[in-house]
Structures are given as C-alpha cells and as structure tokens.
Design a protein around this motif. Structure first.
Motif, PDB file in Angstrom:
ATOM      1  N   PRO A 150      61.035  94.969  27.788  1.00  0.00           N
ATOM      2  CA  PRO A 150      62.402  94.995  27.246  1.00  0.00           C
ATOM      3  C   PRO A 150      63.079  93.441  27.495  1.00  0.00           C
ATOM      4  N   LYS A 151      62.448  92.807  28.494  1.00  0.00           N
ATOM      5  CA  LYS A 151      62.983  91.299  28.910  1.00  0.00           C
ATOM      6  C   LYS A 151      62.339  90.362  28.124  1.00  0.00           C
ATOM      7  N   THR A 152      61.034  90.446  28.298  1.00  0.00           N
ATOM      8  CA  THR A 152      60.152  89.109  27.700  1.00  0.00           C
ATOM      9  C   THR A 152      59.744  89.719  26.112  1.00  0.00           C
ATOM     10  N   HIS A 153      59.797  90.993  25.755  1.00  0.00           N
ATOM     11  CA  HIS A 153      59.369  91.340  24.430  1.00  0.00           C
ATOM     12  C   HIS A 153      57.755  91.262  24.361  1.00  0.00           C
TER      13      HIS A 153
ATOM     14  N   SER B 166      66.452  97.717  41.959  1.00  0.00           N
ATOM     15  CA  SER B 166      65.958  96.709  41.691  1.00  0.00           C
ATOM     16  C   SER B 166      64.808  96.478  40.662  1.00  0.00           C
ATOM     17  N   ARG B 167      63.963  97.292  40.991  1.00  0.00           N
ATOM     18  CA  ARG B 167      62.653  97.324  40.029  1.00  0.00           C
ATOM     19  C   ARG B 167      62.656  98.067  38.657  1.00  0.00           C
ATOM     20  N   TYR B 168      63.793  98.930  38.620  1.00  0.00           N
ATOM     21  CA  TYR B 168      64.079  99.769  37.290  1.00  0.00           C
ATOM     22  C   TYR B 168      63.671  99.135  36.039  1.00  0.00           C
ATOM     23  N   VAL B 169      63.129  99.551  35.202  1.00  0.00           N
ATOM     24  CA  VAL B 169      62.932  99.026  33.735  1.00  0.00           C
ATOM     25  C   VAL B 169      63.465 100.013  32.860  1.00  0.00           C
ATOM     26  N   LYS B 170      64.332  99.473  31.863  1.00  0.00           N
ATOM     27  CA  LYS B 170      64.861 100.430  31.113  1.00  0.00           C
ATOM     28  C   LYS B 170      63.687 100.708  29.978  1.00  0.00           C
ATOM     29  N   GLY B 171      63.655 101.998  29.622  1.00  0.00           N
ATOM     30  CA  GLY B 171      62.942 102.641  28.482  1.00  0.00           C
ATOM     31  C   GLY B 171      61.571 102.930  29.226  1.00  0.00           C
ATOM     32  N   ALA B 172      61.359 102.741  30.403  1.00  0.00           N
ATOM     33  CA  ALA B 172      60.067 103.141  31.162  1.00  0.00           C
ATOM     34  C   ALA B 172      60.084 104.522  31.365  1.00  0.00           C
TER      35      ALA B 172
END
Length: 504
Positions: free
Chosen positions: A281-284, A49-55
């Motif tokens: 990646p979400k808010t830029h 649920s906390r995974y962030v793409k590109g991290a």
C-alpha cells in the motif's frame, strides 16, 4: 482425545502471507478437520508500528482461495471474541498485574541506554548480557526498589516494562508432539518482557492469555517459536492453567536446502512465495502470487502438505478430503523441508489434467482477446488436444495458436528438415486428394491419406512432415488429422497452398 479439538492460526498483519504461513494454516486446518474440531483465526496485531493496511483482508482471502477457510475468527462465529489482539488490551493488563501480584513478574525501569551500556561492558569481557537471575537484583526494577519508589515511578509515568521472573536452578521438561520431550535448564532463560508502559503486551503474554481464553487445545506453529516454548510453559504454570499440546513444524528451506525460504529466493529463481498477488500500500510494488501465476489452489495445497509431512505411502496426489483423512502429526518430520519449484509445477500439471475442458476453455478465452468471437465449444475441443502438454492455462496459446489463425512464419529448422525439392509437387497431389474427400472426419482423413501414401510407396515423413509444417508452422502439436478436422477442409487447403507458394 477427550476435549473438543481447537486450533488457531495467528498471523500478524504486517504484510503478505508467506507460503510458510499458509503451510502452518493448512496443517492446523487438516488437524482440526481430522478430529472434527475448530480452526480459529486470530489476528496478532499488538505491534501497531508494523501494522500494514489491507494485510488482514489479504490473509482471509488467501485462506479462502486455498480452500481452508477459518471456522471462527474476526466477523465469523465470534464465540470467544474479539479476535484481534489490539481489541483485548485490558485483558492483557489484568493478567500482567496478576503475575506481578503473585511474584512471577516485576516492573523494570532500565533505560535502553543503560541496558546498552551493560551489553557493551559484557562484550568487552567476552561475555553475553542476559537479563535474569544473574543480575536482576543489580538493575533498576521493582525487585531492587522499595514498593514506594516503584509506585512513585509508575505515578510519574516513567517508561517501564513488565518482565517475567524466570526461575533459577530448575530443569524444565517441555513436551512437543513432533520433537518429543525437550529438557531446558532454566538458568539460561532471560526475563522476557511481557508488557510495556504503552499498554500493549508482547507476543508471549498475549499469546498465552488468548490461547487459554479461546480454549485452544493444540498449538501447531512454526519451528521459529521453539525457543519461546519454555517461557510459555512457565506462564501456564504461573497462571495455574492447563498447558495445551504443542507441535512445532519444520522450516521450509530454500531450493538449495540451505536456509529459510525467503521472497528474495522466489525473485531470484522466478517463482512466487505468496498465495495470491500482493500490492504494497505504500510503495505500490506488486508481488506475484500462485493464483495469478496460473496455479490451481488444489495443486498448491497438495504440494504444501508434503513440505514436512508424508503419508507413509507412495501416494502423492491427495484431494483436500483425502489429506484430512490421512493427516497425522506423528508423520510430520523434524528436519526442514526443501522447497522445490519444479515439484509444484508437477502437481499443477496433474491438476490441469483433472479439470474439465469446458472450465479450462472459459479461463483460456478470458485471457486472450483474439478468442472473443470464437465458439467456446470449439475452444474446449482444442484445449482437450493440447492440455496434456500444458502446466498452466497461459501455456495454451503457444500450444494451440494454429487452431485459431494460420501460421505467419515457418520454423527454419523445420523447413530444412521437411521441405525438399519435390515437396511442392507431392503436396499439390495431396491437395487434390484432400479436396476430393467428402466425409471430412479425423478418422477418415487418417485412413485416406495413409492409404494414399502407402499405395504410392512414399515414406510417411515425406508427406506428414510438410503437412504438419503447413498447418502449424513447425514440427509440433497434436495429431495432424485432428488439426485438419478442427480447422476444416477450406482452411487446411488454404494453409497447404500458402506454404507451397512461400517456400517453393
């Protein structure tokens, strides 16, 4: 050390890598290299649920930029792979089941609502609710349910968790290479959740299982994991596995020395807390990095090494190889380390001076379009004159713009100080002197002009201050004669004439 040293850095891909995480990775790297061991990268991505793409890529790029790449990990020397926990789910299920079978763990079916009610009831009586030996036989779990009732609930796919059965009335002696022996009363421990019905383990089970099967000999991690040490010891004991050596690093504190360093502190005091730039990646939203802010990776690493460790000598400047040689966990402090933004600038200034003028000139030129048509060798000569006063390459322009273009205006305070009523006359005489010089070198300029000033019994400030003002536009910069030599006779004469005409 009898075993081959194997350490691991195990970040979660939930966002950018904080500078505290980089310090943990660095200490693991230094320890591994000191003992000719292996530095492992493991990605702890069980919390999807906390995974962030590109991290994950960001973590790898950060380690590479710092010059501390992993030896073994995702996509590299996968001796004990896979190195992402999300790909090891079956292994964790197997060992959760083994703990239940051996009586060290149990299924718990309590709903969030019922547990919340228990907490509120305890709070109303001035107590703290802890799920452990005090009350586990009064709650809904496989210790109170019959085997058939437990199996029926599992087959009905009821939500459950697997909890560790913490022991009663035991004194645990935990060993830490930094903090020494730590004694814990097992009665204060709660029955931590190890596994959930969604098929994913918690950090505790996955961490211990992975460290065992990846043959990790030393767990070097942040102080925030110290409260988990007792459970991890108990898990190793429950599995009858050898316990690795543990070392818990001190916190990195705010510049004030109070509280853990956060991104908010960096934003407030205008310094980065991430190694390289990060774009959400979400808010830029873009967060600054030390790399993009103009820091040398060597400076960042040297600075981080001193956050919680010291070599026991007065030496502060260490190459990575020297850090490896000097590093010793015995010299890591227990107390938190205050983050000093000015100190890392001091390190960067030092490493600036060690860089070749040619390398700095290339970086300087790439940042300013106005330098596109200027010979790189000339830029390197300029850099050599000004870099002593620079902390970042971005400082070069303000320190050296007058080498590339004539000043468009003159500093008011400098004009009042340097330009007097008789200045146009004496500067006109100086123009005649300069125009007549054939051997136009900085050394000959210095000898000729100083001799002329002395022979005419004029004060040096009377000539040198307006001369610098004409060349620079202010009373700053390196040696005046070096400036005259580099910009050339024609440009020098032109700038002096321009100043006379503008200010007389």
């Amino acid at each position: 050390m009898t075993k081959n040293v194997r350490v691991r850095f195990a970040p979660s891909p939930t966002g950018p890598l904080h500078i505290g995480g980089v310090r943990t990775a660095l200490f693991n790297y230094l320890f591994a290299k000191k003992h000719h061991g292996t530095f492992v990268l493991r990605i702890e991505d069980t919390d999807r649920s906390r995974y962030v793409k590109g991290a994950e890529n960001y973590i790898v790029e950060s380690l590479n930029w710092c010059g501390i790449p992993f030896d073994e990990g995702p996509g590299k020397n996968e001796k004990f792979g896979p190195y992402r926990q999300s790909a090891r789910k079956e292994l964790y299920k197997q060992y959760a089941d083994a703990l239940i079978a051996s009586g060290h763990a149990y299924y718990a079916f309590d709903t969030p609502e019922s547990l919340d009610a228990h907490r509120k009831d305890h709070e109303s009586k001035g107590k703290t609710f802890i799920y452990n030996w005090h009350n586990r036989l009064k709650l809904v779990n496989s210790l109170t349910l019959s085997p058939k009732e437990t199996q029926d609930r599992l087959e009905a796919r009821e939500h459950y968790v697997v909890r560790f059965k913490s022991p009663k009335n035991k004194t645990l002696t935990l060993k830490d290479l930094i903090r020494g022996d730590i004694k814990i009363d097992s009665n204060i421990l709660d029955d931590k959740i190890l596994f959930k019905s969604d098929g994913m383990p918690t950090y505790h089970l996955a961490n211990v299982v992975d460290d065992h099967f990846m043959e990790i000999t030393h767990v070097i991690r942040g102080e925030e994991w110290l409260p988990s040490l007792a459970l991890h010891y108990l898990l190793y004991d429950a599995f009858s596995w050898d316990v690795p050596h543990f070392a818990h690093l001190p916190l990195i504190l705010k510049p004030t020395g109070k509280g853990k360093l956060s991104k908010r502190d960096g934003d407030k005091l205008n310094f980065p807390v991430f190694p390289i730039e990060w774009e959400d990646p979400k808010t830029h939203e873009v967060s600054r990095g030390y790399k993009e802010d103009g820091y040398f990776s060597e400076a960042v690493v040297n600075f981080l090494a001193f956050l919680g460790w010291n070599p026991g000598t007065e030496q502060e400047i260490f190459s990575l190889e020297e850090l490896v040689e000097a590093f010793d966990l015995k010299r890591v402090n227990k107390a938190g380390a205050r983050f000093d933004p000015d100190k890392i600038k001091w390190f960067n200034h030092h490493y600036m001076q060690q860089q070749s003028n040619a390398v700095l000139a290339e970086s300087f030129k790439s940042q300013y379009d106005v330098l596109n048509d200027i010979d790189i060798n000339y830029i390197a000569l300029v850099v050599g004159l000004v870099k002593e006063r620079a902390t970042f390459i971005s400082d070069f322009w303000d320190l050296s713009f007058y080498f590339f273009q004539a000043p468009k205006q003159y500093d008011e305070k400098a004009v009042k100080k340097a330009f007097k009523e008789d200045t146009p006359g004496v500067m006109t005489q100086l123009l005649d002197l300069i125009s007549a010089i054939d051997e136009y070198t900085s050394k000959n300029l210095q000898i000729t002009i100083k001799s002329w000033i002395t022979s005419n019994e004029m004060g040096f400030g009377k000539i040198m201050m307006p001369l610098r003002l004409a060349l620079v536009g202010a009373l700053q910069g390196p040696d005046v004669f070096e400036i005259m030599f580099l910009i050339g006779k024609t440009e020098t004469v032109s700038r002096i004439k321009t100043m006379i005409n503008k200010l007389k």
